[in-house]
Design a protein around this motif. Structure first.
Motif, PDB file in Angstrom:
ATOM      1  N   HIS A  54       0.833  -1.201   0.000  1.00  0.00           N
ATOM      2  CA  HIS A  54       0.000   0.000   0.000  1.00  0.00           C
ATOM      3  C   HIS A  54       0.871   1.255   0.000  1.00  0.00           C
ATOM      4  CE1 HIS A  54      -4.029   1.718   0.667  1.00  0.00           C
ATOM      5  NE2 HIS A  54      -3.371   2.719   1.226  1.00  0.00           N
ATOM      6  N   SER A  56       0.300   5.671   0.381  1.00  0.00           N
ATOM      7  CA  SER A  56      -0.618   6.762   0.666  1.00  0.00           C
ATOM      8  C   SER A  56       0.204   7.907   1.229  1.00  0.00           C
ATOM      9  CB  SER A  56      -1.659   6.315   1.705  1.00  0.00           C
ATOM     10  OG  SER A  56      -1.017   6.012   2.935  1.00  0.00           O
ATOM     11  N   LYS A  83      -0.793  -0.652  -4.389  1.00  0.00           N
ATOM     12  CA  LYS A  83      -2.207  -0.274  -4.330  1.00  0.00           C
ATOM     13  C   LYS A  83      -2.395   1.005  -3.523  1.00  0.00           C
ATOM     14  CE  LYS A  83      -3.729  -3.032  -0.325  1.00  0.00           C
ATOM     15  NZ  LYS A  83      -4.109  -1.924   0.554  1.00  0.00           N
ATOM     16  N   THR A  84      -3.533   1.641  -3.754  1.00  0.00           N
ATOM     17  CA  THR A  84      -3.895   2.834  -2.989  1.00  0.00           C
ATOM     18  C   THR A  84      -5.261   2.704  -2.332  1.00  0.00           C
ATOM     19  OG1 THR A  84      -4.781   3.861  -4.981  1.00  0.00           O
ATOM     20  CG2 THR A  84      -2.524   4.424  -4.401  1.00  0.00           C
ATOM     21  N   TYR A  85      -5.975   1.604  -2.607  1.00  0.00           N
ATOM     22  CA  TYR A  85      -7.280   1.357  -2.012  1.00  0.00           C
ATOM     23  C   TYR A  85      -7.213   0.103  -1.148  1.00  0.00           C
ATOM     24  CZ  TYR A  85      -8.791   4.690  -5.522  1.00  0.00           C
ATOM     25  OH  TYR A  85      -8.934   5.816  -6.288  1.00  0.00           O
ATOM     26  N   GLY A  86      -8.239  -0.097  -0.320  1.00  0.00           N
ATOM     27  CA  GLY A  86      -8.262  -1.269   0.552  1.00  0.00           C
ATOM     28  C   GLY A  86      -8.271  -2.582  -0.204  1.00  0.00           C
ATOM     29  N   ASP A  87      -9.112  -2.673  -1.223  1.00  0.00           N
ATOM     30  CA  ASP A  87      -9.221  -3.886  -2.037  1.00  0.00           C
ATOM     31  C   ASP A  87      -7.990  -3.975  -2.940  1.00  0.00           C
ATOM     32  OD1 ASP A  87      -9.822  -5.851  -3.926  1.00  0.00           O
ATOM     33  OD2 ASP A  87     -11.842  -5.092  -4.334  1.00  0.00           O
ATOM     34  N   GLU A  90      -8.510  -3.336  -6.663  1.00  0.00           N
ATOM     35  CA  GLU A  90      -9.060  -2.069  -7.157  1.00  0.00           C
ATOM     36  C   GLU A  90      -7.981  -1.170  -7.728  1.00  0.00           C
ATOM     37  OE1 GLU A  90     -12.091   0.003  -8.359  1.00  0.00           O
ATOM     38  OE2 GLU A  90     -12.480  -1.699  -7.038  1.00  0.00           O
ATOM     39  N   ASP A  91      -8.049  -0.940  -9.044  1.00  0.00           N
ATOM     40  CA  ASP A  91      -7.130  -0.041  -9.742  1.00  0.00           C
ATOM     41  C   ASP A  91      -5.663  -0.467  -9.577  1.00  0.00           C
ATOM     42  OD1 ASP A  91      -6.643   2.122 -11.439  1.00  0.00           O
ATOM     43  OD2 ASP A  91      -6.346   3.502  -9.761  1.00  0.00           O
ATOM     44  N   CYS A 116      -7.903  -3.650   4.720  1.00  0.00           N
ATOM     45  CA  CYS A 116      -7.420  -4.220   3.458  1.00  0.00           C
ATOM     46  C   CYS A 116      -7.637  -5.725   3.354  1.00  0.00           C
ATOM     47  CB  CYS A 116      -5.960  -3.849   3.251  1.00  0.00           C
ATOM     48  SG  CYS A 116      -5.749  -2.051   3.145  1.00  0.00           S
ATOM     49  N   SER A 119     -11.459  -6.170   2.666  1.00  0.00           N
ATOM     50  CA  SER A 119     -11.759  -5.658   1.325  1.00  0.00           C
ATOM     51  C   SER A 119     -11.221  -6.582   0.242  1.00  0.00           C
ATOM     52  CB  SER A 119     -11.153  -4.260   1.150  1.00  0.00           C
ATOM     53  OG  SER A 119     -11.763  -3.350   2.013  1.00  0.00           O
TER      54      SER A 119
END
Length: 186
Positions: A54, A56, A83-87, A90-91, A116, A119
């Motif tokens: 992750h 952020s 990643k930048t989202y919990g799931d 996602e993206d 995370c 998600s």
């Protein structure tokens, strides 16, 4: 039993076991040790290990907090998905990475249980993956000051509800580190 075609393989998905994520986590050392033993076992069994990291404002790329904990070292050939989202799906590049490896079943470990990990488990199941949570290889920090249950209860509740999670044509569930069976790759 995955609903994804031509995806007979299993992968170990290591989510956010980063310095800044697990620094104050419940039973941090035991969880990291369990993750480490699963990484070693997966490598020995020829099972892909896929790392998720992750980033952020609080976990800036290149910072010490952003780095994977020193007890764990991703292999040079092991995919690392940012990643930048919990799931974790996602993206990100996670789906193409898993598709390329023929993976339809995930064994999930890491942090944070109530963000995370949850998600990513749900993201996997709705995308057609079988998703097994390793009950003693995920953790979270104490957020009880903000109204959350204590971390041991968050972990226990997640293990309870994921044990009974179902979806058509897919499997879910929990297993302890010592009982994980990867099944190898084809």
């Amino acid at each position: 039993m995955t609903t994804l075609e031509n995806r007979p393989n299993t992968a170990l998905l290591v989510v956010d076991v980063q310095n800044g994520v697990v620094a104050g986590a419940h039973e941090r050392d035991a969880v990291v040790a369990n993750v480490g033993s699963l990484v070693e076992r997966a490598r020995r069994d020829g099972v892909p290990v896929v790392w998720v990291q992750h980033h952020s404002e609080e976990l800036a790329r290149g910072s010490d907090d952003w780095r994977i904990v020193p007890e764990l070292t991703p292999g040079d050939a092991e995919p690392l998905v940012e990643k930048t989202y919990g799931d974790s799906f996602e993206d990100t590049t996670l789906e193409p990475v898993l598709s390329g490896l023929g993976v339809g079943r995930l064994v999930v470990v890491g942090a944070q249980t109530d963000a995370c990990i949850r998600s990513t488990l749900h993201g996997a199941l709705v995308r057609g993956y079988d998703a097994t949570l390793v009950s003693d290889a995920h953790t979270t920090e104490d957020l009880s000051a903000w109204g959350a249950p204590p971390p041991d209860q968050v972990i226990a509740h997640t293990n309870l509800y994921w044990t009974h999670q179902t979806a058509p044509g897919r499997t879910a569930g929990t297993v302890e580190t010592k009982a994980v069976e990867f099944g190898g790759t084809s």
